[in-house]
Write an enzyme that holds these catalytic residues in place. Sequence first.
Site, PDB file in Angstrom:
ATOM      1  N   LYS A  65       0.825  -1.197   0.000  1.00 55.12           N
ATOM      2  CA  LYS A  65       0.000   0.000   0.000  1.00 55.12           C
ATOM      3  C   LYS A  65       0.867   1.258   0.000  1.00 55.12           C
ATOM      4  O   LYS A  65       1.982   1.255   0.545  1.00 55.12           O
ATOM      5  CB  LYS A  65      -0.892   0.021   1.254  1.00 55.12           C
ATOM      6  CG  LYS A  65      -1.979  -1.040   1.286  1.00 55.12           C
ATOM      7  CD  LYS A  65      -2.789  -0.922   2.568  1.00 55.12           C
ATOM      8  CE  LYS A  65      -3.843  -2.018   2.672  1.00 55.12           C
ATOM      9  NZ  LYS A  65      -4.907  -1.883   1.670  1.00 55.12           N
ATOM     10  N   ARG A  75     -11.196 -10.898  -0.299  1.00 54.72           N
ATOM     11  CA  ARG A  75     -12.105 -11.772  -1.042  1.00 54.72           C
ATOM     12  C   ARG A  75     -11.559 -13.196  -1.146  1.00 54.72           C
ATOM     13  O   ARG A  75     -12.329 -14.136  -1.290  1.00 54.72           O
ATOM     14  CB  ARG A  75     -12.367 -11.175  -2.431  1.00 54.72           C
ATOM     15  CG  ARG A  75     -11.163 -11.095  -3.333  1.00 54.72           C
ATOM     16  CD  ARG A  75     -11.307 -10.048  -4.423  1.00 54.72           C
ATOM     17  NE  ARG A  75     -11.243  -8.702  -3.880  1.00 54.72           N
ATOM     18  CZ  ARG A  75     -11.346  -7.604  -4.622  1.00 54.72           C
ATOM     19  NH1 ARG A  75     -11.508  -7.697  -5.933  1.00 54.72           N
ATOM     20  NH2 ARG A  75     -11.286  -6.412  -4.060  1.00 54.72           N
TER      21      ARG A  75
END
Length: 466
Positions: free
Chosen positions: A246, A320
């Site tokens: 990130k 996910r």
Amino acid sequence: MSVVLGNVGNTEVIFVKRGEKGYPYEERVGTVFKAEYLDTLLLPLEKDKKVLFVGLGKENVKEPSTAMEISAKACKELKKYEISEYSFNVENLILNKESFVNFAKGIYLSIKAKRSYKSDAKIEEAKVGIVGTNLDISPLLKKAEIISDSIIFARDMVNAPSNYLHPQEFTEEIAEFVKDTAIETEILDEEELRKLKMGGILGVGGSSAFPPYLVVLRYRGNPKSKENTAIVGKGITVDTGGYCLKPSQFMAGIRGDNGGAAAVVGAIAILAKLKAKVNVTAIVPTAENKIAPDSYVDGDVLTSYSGRTIEVCDTDAEGRLILADAVTYAVRNEKATRVLDIATLTGAVVGMYGFTIGGVVTDSDEMWEEFYRASLKTGEKHARIPFGREHEKMLESDIADIKNLGGKFCGTITAGLFIRSFAEKKPWLHVDIAGTAWVDTPDYAYQDKYATGVCADTIAEWLMGL
């Protein structure tokens, strides 16, 4: 901390509507207190007595958010003055049972201690009285406190620094929180996950020094029914993005990626403590998404618990992956008849709705209507996002059964549809709380800085209403 019927302390809280006449002490404050919404004024009286005025503006106090905000604002304002014993006069509010519970939630969320990591942290005791109502408030206060405890638990888990809350510690916190209820707890460790071939969870967290787990919580409040709703929450305790690291400006909040898991644990605890007549299984896959020598990378192909293969297109789309295994487990092992999954999943939902509205993707009109009605009772805001076959096509992979990223656009939709593909055609609803689980600046008076505990209340309300 206690909330009781009757007068407590020497300070009274009085609520005033904008333009109202004849309220106590109006002649002394009428020119300086306009009673705009959430305006406050503390008036000292004789013999150490005080009155705190709280403005209602023209708001409807039966609206859940309003009922919670006005009580929370009063509690936080009095805390500034180090006043810890006081009474609410609610005669002017005309609260029904439902709005009273929300009003009391605002109190509990404001006076109950939050977990602190300061070396000199002190637990502040507050005693609150309530006058001016003919309601039997004891059961209403109990319900409000149970719900608030779950919201505070969720906030504490999301706020926890990652070095205090590795996956193992998270599972221990969950087990401790539900231990005195009718909830059955099962915890699958890394060895069991490997035996089950849960490639999604292991792909994300299997290389961490702190291994992943799967927590299964079962509550059977209606044994005569064959219905069993699975509520599945993303429990990433720290998310660096993996090798898709990130940007530095987003690193400060990477500990708060377990909001979905905290919500489903809080929800099932509410149901058990209120003895709701419903069957629910909460499932929490928990892992760390870090960089290690043998961490997964873009281009890898993982084999999920379902047996389907997943092309990894972004290691920062890890939530996910763990939810895929958990949802499959819910359907196959727990015989779920329908599935709700919830996660701090995509930045795209923040771009759509900001920090006050959660995004919902579902293939069940019935589940959406039920969930939406529940949200109206709790005051949380959610919006349904449409989808079509064109969005499912965005997940097609050249080398595997499916890929974990849909492309530049429609990120919230494709993330949800990825999870849906593992629900094996059971009715399914996905909630993306990436925007609503965390606030740097509170949007509502009953929130604190950082974690909000969002959806623990709404999920429980939804299931209690079935």
